[in-house]
Design an enzyme around this catalytic site. Structure first.
Site, short mmCIF file in Angstrom:
data_model
loop_
_atom_site.label_atom_id
_atom_site.label_comp_id
_atom_site.label_asym_id
_atom_site.label_seq_id
_atom_site.Cartn_x
_atom_site.Cartn_y
_atom_site.Cartn_z
N GLY A 7 34.74 57.58 -8.34
CA GLY A 7 34.12 58.75 -7.74
C GLY A 7 32.61 58.81 -7.83
N ASN A 37 34.58 48.93 5.79
CA ASN A 37 34.22 49.43 4.46
C ASN A 37 34.95 50.75 4.22
OD1 ASN A 37 33.04 50.11 2.06
ND2 ASN A 37 30.94 49.79 2.74
N TYR A 44 32.45 59.14 1.91
CA TYR A 44 31.67 60.03 2.76
C TYR A 44 32.51 61.22 3.22
CZ TYR A 44 28.32 56.17 2.95
OH TYR A 44 27.44 55.18 2.62
#
Length: 84
Positions: A7, A37, A44
């Site tokens: 994270g 990716n 995001y």
């Protein structure tokens, strides 16, 4: 490799977003991620970015074409609640 999946990327992205909105008075932050990716795209999204569109086969990587994913977050978007 010991830091993958913990994270840290999501947290760093959230800090950058908060700085952009609060300190720089930005309204919109955008980025482009490559579809191969998946960790970045997931981080995001978790940080609040939404997919706006794709440039199909926009990048050639490792012998194949991949989409470029255009993502953004707005200062008016609902805040992302942390789930720890």
């Amino acid at each position: 490799a010991e830091h993958l999946g913990r994270g840290f990327g999501t947290d760093a992205t959230r800090v950058a977003i908060e700085y952009g909105f609060r300190e720089m008075n930005l309204h919109r932050i955008q980025l482009t991620a490559f579809a191969f990716n998946q960790r970045a795209v997931a981080a995001y999204r978790k940080a609040g970015f939404r997919e706006e569109g794709r440039r199909r086969d926009g990048v050639f990587h490792d012998g194949a074409y991949h989409d470029e994913i255009i993502m953004s977050v707005l200062s008016t978007d609902p805040p992302i609640r942390r789930v720890d």
